[in-house]
Write a protein that holds these residues in place. Structure first.
Motif, PDB file in Angstrom:
ATOM      1  N   ALA A  35       0.675  -0.927  -0.134  1.00 33.92           N
ATOM      2  CA  ALA A  35      -0.004  -0.043  -0.091  1.00 33.92           C
ATOM      3  C   ALA A  35       0.857   1.282  -0.047  1.00 33.92           C
ATOM      4  CB  ALA A  35      -0.784   0.217   1.271  1.00 33.92           C
ATOM      5  N   PHE A  36       0.566   2.223  -0.727  1.00 30.79           N
ATOM      6  CA  PHE A  36       1.464   3.511  -0.741  1.00 30.79           C
ATOM      7  C   PHE A  36       0.518   4.845  -0.552  1.00 30.79           C
ATOM      8  CE2 PHE A  36      -0.311   2.827  -4.945  1.00 30.79           C
ATOM      9  CZ  PHE A  36      -0.817   4.227  -5.368  1.00 30.79           C
ATOM     10  N   GLY A  37       1.440   5.641  -0.209  1.00 31.05           N
ATOM     11  CA  GLY A  37       0.871   6.966   0.049  1.00 31.05           C
ATOM     12  C   GLY A  37       1.587   7.897  -1.136  1.00 31.05           C
ATOM     13  N   GLY A  38       1.153   9.303  -1.105  1.00 27.91           N
ATOM     14  CA  GLY A  38       1.655  10.059  -1.891  1.00 27.91           C
ATOM     15  C   GLY A  38       1.445  11.360  -1.567  1.00 27.91           C
ATOM     16  N   MET A  39       2.421  12.376  -1.322  1.00 24.64           N
ATOM     17  CA  MET A  39       2.254  13.723  -1.007  1.00 24.64           C
ATOM     18  C   MET A  39       3.284  14.556  -1.279  1.00 24.64           C
ATOM     19  SD  MET A  39       3.360  13.117   3.192  1.00 24.64           S
ATOM     20  CE  MET A  39       3.168  11.229   3.178  1.00 24.64           C
ATOM     21  N   ARG A  40       2.613  15.831  -1.406  1.00 26.73           N
ATOM     22  CA  ARG A  40       3.497  16.859  -2.185  1.00 26.73           C
ATOM     23  C   ARG A  40       4.258  17.758  -1.054  1.00 26.73           C
ATOM     24  NH1 ARG A  40       3.508  18.509  -7.512  1.00 26.73           N
ATOM     25  NH2 ARG A  40       2.336  17.611  -8.806  1.00 26.73           N
ATOM     26  N   GLY A  41       5.344  18.432  -1.492  1.00 30.02           N
ATOM     27  CA  GLY A  41       6.169  19.423  -0.825  1.00 30.02           C
ATOM     28  C   GLY A  41       6.546  20.390  -1.575  1.00 30.02           C
ATOM     29  N   ILE A  42       6.907  21.535  -1.280  1.00 30.19           N
ATOM     30  CA  ILE A  42       7.486  22.357  -2.088  1.00 30.19           C
ATOM     31  C   ILE A  42       8.466  23.387  -0.990  1.00 30.19           C
ATOM     32  CG2 ILE A  42       5.890  23.099  -3.916  1.00 30.19           C
ATOM     33  CD1 ILE A  42       5.042  25.461  -2.074  1.00 30.19           C
ATOM     34  N   PRO A  43       9.344  23.739  -1.737  1.00 29.30           N
ATOM     35  CA  PRO A  43      10.481  24.905  -0.858  1.00 29.30           C
ATOM     36  C   PRO A  43       9.565  26.043  -0.603  1.00 29.30           C
ATOM     37  CG  PRO A  43      11.604  24.046  -2.819  1.00 29.30           C
ATOM     38  CD  PRO A  43      10.220  23.673  -2.943  1.00 29.30           C
ATOM     39  N   ASN A  44       9.707  26.638   0.784  1.00 30.51           N
ATOM     40  CA  ASN A  44       8.732  27.737   0.961  1.00 30.51           C
ATOM     41  C   ASN A  44       9.244  28.714  -0.011  1.00 30.51           C
ATOM     42  OD1 ASN A  44       7.615  29.810   2.137  1.00 30.51           O
ATOM     43  ND2 ASN A  44       8.084  29.597   4.219  1.00 30.51           N
ATOM     44  N   PRO A  45       8.447  29.468  -0.837  1.00 30.21           N
ATOM     45  CA  PRO A  45       8.752  30.661  -1.780  1.00 30.21           C
ATOM     46  C   PRO A  45       9.323  31.840  -0.867  1.00 30.21           C
ATOM     47  CG  PRO A  45       6.640  29.886  -1.818  1.00 30.21           C
ATOM     48  CD  PRO A  45       6.864  29.182  -0.884  1.00 30.21           C
ATOM     49  N   GLU A  46       8.965  32.057   0.289  1.00 26.14           N
ATOM     50  CA  GLU A  46       9.385  33.073   1.076  1.00 26.14           C
ATOM     51  C   GLU A  46      10.673  32.617   1.800  1.00 26.14           C
ATOM     52  OE1 GLU A  46       7.623  35.904   0.863  1.00 26.14           O
ATOM     53  OE2 GLU A  46       6.165  34.960  -0.141  1.00 26.14           O
ATOM     54  N   ASP A 247     -21.847  22.098 -15.735  1.00 24.21           N
ATOM     55  CA  ASP A 247     -21.203  23.411 -16.089  1.00 24.21           C
ATOM     56  C   ASP A 247     -19.743  23.346 -16.000  1.00 24.21           C
ATOM     57  OD1 ASP A 247     -23.863  24.648 -16.391  1.00 24.21           O
ATOM     58  OD2 ASP A 247     -23.652  24.654 -14.306  1.00 24.21           O
ATOM     59  N   GLU A 248     -19.256  22.767 -15.157  1.00 27.18           N
ATOM     60  CA  GLU A 248     -17.728  22.676 -15.089  1.00 27.18           C
ATOM     61  C   GLU A 248     -17.534  21.013 -14.497  1.00 27.18           C
ATOM     62  OE1 GLU A 248     -15.654  25.628 -12.519  1.00 27.18           O
ATOM     63  OE2 GLU A 248     -17.801  26.749 -12.606  1.00 27.18           O
ATOM     64  N   VAL A 249     -16.410  20.452 -14.783  1.00 30.23           N
ATOM     65  CA  VAL A 249     -15.976  19.272 -14.233  1.00 30.23           C
ATOM     66  C   VAL A 249     -14.531  19.312 -14.042  1.00 30.23           C
ATOM     67  CG1 VAL A 249     -15.633  16.717 -14.833  1.00 30.23           C
ATOM     68  CG2 VAL A 249     -17.810  17.841 -15.529  1.00 30.23           C
ATOM     69  N   PHE A 250     -13.903  18.888 -12.949  1.00 24.36           N
ATOM     70  CA  PHE A 250     -12.764  18.871 -12.543  1.00 24.36           C
ATOM     71  C   PHE A 250     -12.230  17.580 -11.652  1.00 24.36           C
ATOM     72  CE2 PHE A 250     -13.920  21.532  -8.977  1.00 24.36           C
ATOM     73  CZ  PHE A 250     -13.426  20.908  -8.001  1.00 24.36           C
ATOM     74  N   LEU A 251     -11.037  16.986 -11.872  1.00 21.04           N
ATOM     75  CA  LEU A 251     -10.421  15.916 -11.311  1.00 21.04           C
ATOM     76  C   LEU A 251      -9.488  16.625 -10.200  1.00 21.04           C
ATOM     77  CD1 LEU A 251      -9.465  13.866 -14.254  1.00 21.04           C
ATOM     78  CD2 LEU A 251     -11.735  13.802 -13.060  1.00 21.04           C
ATOM     79  N   CYS A 252      -9.397  15.831  -9.284  1.00 21.02           N
ATOM     80  CA  CYS A 252      -8.483  16.433  -8.040  1.00 21.02           C
ATOM     81  C   CYS A 252      -7.685  15.386  -7.250  1.00 21.02           C
ATOM     82  CB  CYS A 252      -9.118  17.112  -7.113  1.00 21.02           C
ATOM     83  SG  CYS A 252     -10.174  16.326  -6.074  1.00 21.02           S
ATOM     84  N   GLY A 253      -6.452  15.595  -7.032  1.00 19.61           N
ATOM     85  CA  GLY A 253      -5.452  14.495  -6.254  1.00 19.61           C
ATOM     86  C   GLY A 253      -4.104  15.091  -5.946  1.00 19.61           C
ATOM     87  N   THR A 254      -3.383  14.608  -5.027  1.00 12.30           N
ATOM     88  CA  THR A 254      -2.358  15.048  -4.742  1.00 12.30           C
ATOM     89  C   THR A 254      -1.333  15.572  -5.999  1.00 12.30           C
ATOM     90  OG1 THR A 254      -2.365  13.998  -2.522  1.00 12.30           O
ATOM     91  CG2 THR A 254      -0.088  14.649  -3.236  1.00 12.30           C
ATOM     92  N   ALA A 255      -1.136  14.450  -6.668  1.00  7.73           N
ATOM     93  CA  ALA A 255      -0.225  14.542  -7.998  1.00  7.73           C
ATOM     94  C   ALA A 255      -0.767  15.587  -8.986  1.00  7.73           C
ATOM     95  CB  ALA A 255       0.145  13.341  -8.749  1.00  7.73           C
ATOM     96  N   ALA A 256      -2.094  15.580  -9.193  1.00  7.85           N
ATOM     97  CA  ALA A 256      -2.643  16.242 -10.203  1.00  7.85           C
ATOM     98  C   ALA A 256      -3.292  17.602  -9.692  1.00  7.85           C
ATOM     99  CB  ALA A 256      -4.220  15.625 -10.848  1.00  7.85           C
ATOM    100  N   LYS A 257      -3.391  17.865  -8.352  1.00  4.20           N
ATOM    101  CA  LYS A 257      -4.178  18.871  -7.878  1.00  4.20           C
ATOM    102  C   LYS A 257      -5.484  19.345  -8.248  1.00  4.20           C
ATOM    103  CE  LYS A 257       0.538  21.399  -7.660  1.00  4.20           C
ATOM    104  NZ  LYS A 257       1.418  22.314  -8.064  1.00  4.20           N
TER     105      LYS A 257
END
Ligand code: PMP
Length: 304
Positions: A35-46, A247-257
């Motif tokens: 079983a896996f997980g998936g999370m995102r990180g970014i360097p703090n732009p500030e 009117d609108e459809v969107f997909l969402c997830g950690t990788a796809a945002k």
């Protein structure tokens, strides 16, 4: 080819990514008992001495629950500390994705969850946008999402992803970007690694947990954001035909945002997407820790 972060956590220690290797007899490789997980990180732009991780504790909690299905105990607290150490050792300089995996690591034949050694590893890779943010085309898959009575769908169990893989390749090889799967009741379920939302008459609608969806963390975040923005939200079964006239459809997830959908099968959707864009901008600002209201969704790791 991906750019992997240089250090992995493997067999209870931090090692160079290239040194993290498994035997061909590894049980999980044969039976999908992982079983896996998936999370995102970014360097703090500030502040380049900080890394921002989105909803770290929620991700650790879900992986801990997935491990439970594999007859393996992994506390969210232990996992969280390893991920913090992992980030501090890697010091990522770009937007990245962390992939922890719990698996039956013993070298045994015969599918089972008892009496086989388990372990987990963590590695990471640099990751920008996963799907085009301008809008993607979707096919309705000929494959059906599994049912909870045959698969623990609240865990991200590796074996379940054969259905996603079949659906994704079928979609891409027939000229689409992504697939939307129905559940065994014939209702709209989710995409190959993303939950789905539609907008009808300014209301945000998504299938409920009883529709055999994964309990997505981005989905949860979007529902909370929408409620706080006074956008009416409804969790209910969605019929296939509603997709074509939404009117609108969107997909969402950690990788796809948040990935807006511009076409489903032969039906074109409007490029006017006020609710999708509002939610996307808000979510983006939160991941950059620019929204104090949601500061508790962002875990700040100080780099040494
Ligand atoms: N559904 C499936 C099947 C997935 O693999 C994912 C990705 N984890 C999602 C939905 C979205 O979940 P999350 O927002 O937690 O990444």
């Amino acid at each position: 080819m991906h750019t992997f972060l240089p250090i992995a956590y493997f067999e209870n220690e931090f090692v160079p990514f290239e040194n993290a290797k498994l035997s061909i007899a590894t049980h999980a490789l044969h039976y999908g008992t992982a079983a896996f997980g998936g999370m995102r990180g970014i360097p703090n732009p500030e502040n380049p001495k900080q890394i921002l991780l989105f909803r770290l504790n929620r991700h650790c909690q879900r992986l801990s629950q997935s491990a439970k299905f594999l007859n393996y105990e992994l506390s969210p607290e232990k996992l969280q500390q390893i991920i913090i150490d992992f980030v501090q050792k890697n010091k990522p300089t770009q937007s990245f994705y962390i992939r922890p995996l719990v698996y039956s690591s013993g070298l045994g034949i015969a599918p089972r969850l008892h009496n086989i050694e388990k372990n987990f590893f963590v590695y990471g890779l640099e990751m920008g946008d996963y799907l085009s943010p301008d809008g993607i085309s979707c096919r309705i898959s000929s494959w059906t999402r599994q049912e909870d009575r045959s698969f623990p769908l609240r865990g991200k169990i590796s074996a379940a992803y054969i259905t996603s893989a079949l659906a994704k390749t079928e979609a891409v090889e027939s000229g689409f970007d992504e697939a939307i799967l129905m559940n065994s009741q014939g209702k709209v379920c989710e995409a190959t690694g993303m939950n789905i939302f539609i907008v009808r008459n300014s209301k945000l609608i998504t299938p409920g947990f009883e529709q055999d969806i994964l309990e997505g963390i981005t989905r949860d975040s979007i529902l909370t954001l929408a409620r706080n923005l006074d956008i009416p939200t409804i969790e209910r079964p969605i019929d296939k035909s509603e997709l074509f006239i939404a009117d609108e459809v969107f997909l969402c997830g950690t990788a796809a945002k948040i990935a807006p959908v511009k076409q489903i099968e032969t039906f074109k959707l409007s490029s006017h997407r006020p609710i999708t864009e509002k939610l996307r901008d808000k979510l983006f600002a939160i991941t950059e820790n620019k929204d104090p209201q949601y500061a508790d969704w962002v875990y700040v790791v100080d780099l040494p």
